[in-house]
Motif scaffolding. Structure first.
Motif, PDB file in Angstrom:
ATOM      1  N   ILE A  99      -1.705  65.179  20.410  1.00  0.00           N
ATOM      2  CA  ILE A  99      -1.567  64.200  19.333  1.00  0.00           C
ATOM      3  C   ILE A  99      -0.197  64.314  18.685  1.00  0.00           C
ATOM      4  O   ILE A  99       0.366  63.320  18.208  1.00  0.00           O
ATOM      5  N   THR A 100       0.398  65.510  18.681  1.00  0.00           N
ATOM      6  CA  THR A 100       1.763  65.653  18.183  1.00  0.00           C
ATOM      7  C   THR A 100       2.735  64.873  19.048  1.00  0.00           C
ATOM      8  O   THR A 100       3.655  64.214  18.542  1.00  0.00           O
ATOM      9  N   GLU A 101       2.521  64.904  20.351  1.00  0.00           N
ATOM     10  CA  GLU A 101       3.381  64.133  21.261  1.00  0.00           C
ATOM     11  C   GLU A 101       3.234  62.640  21.000  1.00  0.00           C
ATOM     12  O   GLU A 101       4.232  61.898  21.021  1.00  0.00           O
ATOM     13  N   VAL A 102       2.033  62.170  20.725  1.00  0.00           N
ATOM     14  CA  VAL A 102       1.845  60.762  20.376  1.00  0.00           C
ATOM     15  C   VAL A 102       2.665  60.423  19.136  1.00  0.00           C
ATOM     16  O   VAL A 102       3.377  59.410  19.092  1.00  0.00           O
ATOM     17  N   GLY A 103       2.597  61.271  18.112  1.00  0.00           N
ATOM     18  CA  GLY A 103       3.368  61.039  16.903  1.00  0.00           C
ATOM     19  C   GLY A 103       4.862  61.039  17.154  1.00  0.00           C
ATOM     20  O   GLY A 103       5.606  60.218  16.597  1.00  0.00           O
ATOM     21  N   ARG A 104       5.322  61.943  18.015  1.00  0.00           N
ATOM     22  CA  ARG A 104       6.758  61.994  18.326  1.00  0.00           C
ATOM     23  C   ARG A 104       7.244  60.704  18.966  1.00  0.00           C
ATOM     24  O   ARG A 104       8.336  60.214  18.675  1.00  0.00           O
ATOM     25  N   GLN A 105       6.442  60.159  19.856  1.00  0.00           N
ATOM     26  CA  GLN A 105       6.883  58.928  20.530  1.00  0.00           C
ATOM     27  C   GLN A 105       6.737  57.698  19.634  1.00  0.00           C
ATOM     28  O   GLN A 105       7.528  56.756  19.743  1.00  0.00           O
ATOM     29  N   TYR A 106       5.759  57.698  18.733  1.00  0.00           N
ATOM     30  CA  TYR A 106       5.729  56.645  17.723  1.00  0.00           C
ATOM     31  C   TYR A 106       7.003  56.702  16.880  1.00  0.00           C
ATOM     32  O   TYR A 106       7.590  55.665  16.532  1.00  0.00           O
ATOM     33  N   ALA A 107       7.436  57.919  16.536  1.00  0.00           N
ATOM     34  CA  ALA A 107       8.655  58.072  15.742  1.00  0.00           C
ATOM     35  C   ALA A 107       9.867  57.556  16.517  1.00  0.00           C
ATOM     36  O   ALA A 107      10.765  56.926  15.942  1.00  0.00           O
ATOM     37  N   ARG A 108       9.899  57.813  17.804  1.00  0.00           N
ATOM     38  CA  ARG A 108      11.000  57.296  18.615  1.00  0.00           C
ATOM     39  C   ARG A 108      10.952  55.769  18.650  1.00  0.00           C
ATOM     40  O   ARG A 108      11.995  55.107  18.629  1.00  0.00           O
ATOM     41  N   GLY A 109       9.748  55.212  18.692  1.00  0.00           N
ATOM     42  CA  GLY A 109       9.623  53.762  18.644  1.00  0.00           C
ATOM     43  C   GLY A 109      10.137  53.187  17.338  1.00  0.00           C
ATOM     44  O   GLY A 109      10.744  52.104  17.317  1.00  0.00           O
ATOM     45  N   THR A 110       9.897  53.904  16.238  1.00  0.00           N
ATOM     46  CA  THR A 110      10.429  53.465  14.951  1.00  0.00           C
ATOM     47  C   THR A 110      11.951  53.466  14.976  1.00  0.00           C
ATOM     48  O   THR A 110      12.605  52.485  14.584  1.00  0.00           O
ATOM     49  N   ARG A 111      12.524  54.552  15.466  1.00  0.00           N
ATOM     50  CA  ARG A 111      13.988  54.655  15.463  1.00  0.00           C
ATOM     51  C   ARG A 111      14.638  53.611  16.364  1.00  0.00           C
ATOM     52  O   ARG A 111      15.604  52.947  15.987  1.00  0.00           O
ATOM     53  N   THR A 112      14.105  53.443  17.579  1.00  0.00           N
ATOM     54  CA  THR A 112      14.760  52.534  18.517  1.00  0.00           C
ATOM     55  C   THR A 112      14.590  51.076  18.104  1.00  0.00           C
ATOM     56  O   THR A 112      15.516  50.270  18.250  1.00  0.00           O
ATOM     57  N   SER A 113      13.436  50.709  17.549  1.00  0.00           N
ATOM     58  CA  SER A 113      13.249  49.310  17.138  1.00  0.00           C
ATOM     59  C   SER A 113      14.128  48.968  15.935  1.00  0.00           C
ATOM     60  O   SER A 113      14.701  47.872  15.866  1.00  0.00           O
ATOM     61  N   TYR A 114      14.259  49.892  14.985  1.00  0.00           N
ATOM     62  CA  TYR A 114      15.144  49.641  13.847  1.00  0.00           C
ATOM     63  C   TYR A 114      16.603  49.628  14.268  1.00  0.00           C
ATOM     64  O   TYR A 114      17.398  48.812  13.767  1.00  0.00           O
ATOM     65  N   ALA A 115      16.974  50.517  15.185  1.00  0.00           N
ATOM     66  CA  ALA A 115      18.365  50.530  15.651  1.00  0.00           C
ATOM     67  C   ALA A 115      18.709  49.219  16.338  1.00  0.00           C
ATOM     68  O   ALA A 115      19.785  48.638  16.100  1.00  0.00           O
ATOM     69  N   LEU A 116      17.819  48.725  17.193  1.00  0.00           N
ATOM     70  CA  LEU A 116      18.086  47.469  17.892  1.00  0.00           C
ATOM     71  C   LEU A 116      18.103  46.297  16.913  1.00  0.00           C
ATOM     72  O   LEU A 116      18.967  45.408  17.006  1.00  0.00           O
ATOM     73  N   ALA A 117      17.164  46.275  15.965  1.00  0.00           N
ATOM     74  CA  ALA A 117      17.148  45.190  14.984  1.00  0.00           C
ATOM     75  C   ALA A 117      18.457  45.160  14.192  1.00  0.00           C
ATOM     76  O   ALA A 117      19.029  44.086  13.953  1.00  0.00           O
ATOM     77  N   ASN A 118      18.949  46.327  13.794  1.00  0.00           N
ATOM     78  CA  ASN A 118      20.202  46.359  13.040  1.00  0.00           C
ATOM     79  C   ASN A 118      21.394  45.956  13.900  1.00  0.00           C
ATOM     80  O   ASN A 118      22.318  45.286  13.425  1.00  0.00           O
ATOM     81  N   TRP A 119      21.372  46.328  15.169  1.00  0.00           N
ATOM     82  CA  TRP A 119      22.455  45.900  16.070  1.00  0.00           C
ATOM     83  C   TRP A 119      22.469  44.376  16.190  1.00  0.00           C
ATOM     84  O   TRP A 119      23.533  43.746  16.136  1.00  0.00           O
TER      85      TRP A 119
END
Length: 333
Positions: free
Chosen positions: A159-179
């Motif tokens: 479940i920690t791994e699930v949380g880590r990848q959700y966090a990566r999804g947060t970072r990458t989607s916000y980074a792309l939106a800002n780009w």
């Protein structure tokens, strides 16, 4: 071969007490409905939008099984600031924008990128989305960590791994939106784990990221079901992708790995009608009590044959041969 009985599971007193009377999540989801409609706000939406708020709170708290999981989900729910849209809009062709956006996403933690036009059934009832295009990002798990949901559930590593990848999804989607915003176009990020106005799985299928699996999650031709999704809606003109039908749907029809592994027996062996579409469906009323009692689950995607590294390539060859044989048989008849 007879189907194995699911492992014994009885909901805890806490979960049973939190169930909202005679309410059924399957009814809210539209199980059995043959007329198309938008999905209703449901689990992981604000608790005042559906009757399962108490159960949702138990499930949310349960995912914080240790300090590592707590930190991972805190990161997943920590959203960077969105930049203002640049008043000077850059001018490129849709093909050029798609190439640049894909490259940026893949350089900023995404593993997959696909784009499709917005469709009404992607939008949850009661919400609106103004942007005409959807970008869907795939984020792969570390399979050895994810499989701990079955090999070592008490460790909390899965479940920690699930949380880590959700966090990566947060970072990458916000980074792309800002780009995209820096290029002069509107863009809004849609990361997990909380639900919002946009359904990511149907958009992901149309954007070529994979097919729907029997376990209700996406199956990608390279990563299998070992994925999380995030999205970005935008008015940036993009060349769009199409569905990628590579045979996993047919494979699921003859595979029972996830149905046999599901502790509460929530995964059906047959497709069912849901809001006007005949598709694979997971029984909410069986699945979610177990999910809440066991700090999340993810067993079905961890045991899926498509999720194991190195297996997908062999399955793709097998599916291609099966389709060729079926085509030849059709020509002969």
């Amino acid at each position: 071969m007879a189907r194995r009985e699911p492992r014994s599971y009885t909901p805890s007193d806490q979960v049973t007490a939190s169930w909202p009377g005679t309410a059924s999540g399957n009814t809210i989801n539209g199980l059995g409905e043959r007329e198309p409609r938008r999905a209703s706000p449901f689990f992981w939406h604000p608790a005042d939008q559906h009757p399962f708020g108490a159960l949702q709170a138990i499930a949310s708290a349960g995912c914080r099984v240790n300090d590592a999981a707590t930190a991972a989900f805190a990161a997943a729910n920590t959203y960077p600031d969105l930049e203002p849209v640049n008043s000077e809009r850059a001018d490129r062709t849709p093909e050029a924008w798609a190439t640049l956006a894909r490259a940026f996403a893949l350089d900023n933690e995404a593993d997959l990128f696909g784009a499709t036009a917005m469709k009404d059934h992607y939008i949850v009832d009661g919400y609106s989305v103004d942007e005409p295009n959807v970008i869907v990002l795939g984020i792969a798990h570390d399979y050895e960590e994810l499989r701990q949901v079955t090999d070592s559930p008490e460790s909390g590593r899965g479940i920690t791994e699930v949380g880590r990848q959700y966090a990566r999804g947060t970072r990458t989607s916000y980074a792309l939106a800002n780009w995209i915003r820096r290029q002069g176009y509107m863009a809004k990020p849609f990361p997990g784990p909380r639900a919002a106005s946009l359904l990511l799985i149907p958009a992901a299928i149309d954007a070529g990221l994979g097919e729907l699996g029997k376990h209700g999650s996406l199956i990608n031709r390279s990563y299998g079901s070992n994925l999380r999704l995030a999205g970005v809606t935008t008015d940036m003109p993009l060349s769009l992708d199409g569905p990628d039908e590579f045979g996993s749907d047919g494979f699921c029809a003859h595979c029972r790995v996830c149905t046999d592994a599901c502790p509460p027996g929530a995964i059906s062996e047959e497709k069912q009608w849901v809001r006007g579409v005949e598709r694979w469906y997971v029984d909410f009323d069986k699945c979610i009590p177990y999910f809440a009692d066991h700090a999340g689950c993810a067993i079905c995607i961890a045991v899926c044959p498509w999720a194991r590294p190195g297996v997908a390539d062999n399955l793709l060859v097998k599916m291609a041969r099966r389709r060729e044989a079926q085509a030849a048989q059709g020509d002969a008849s």
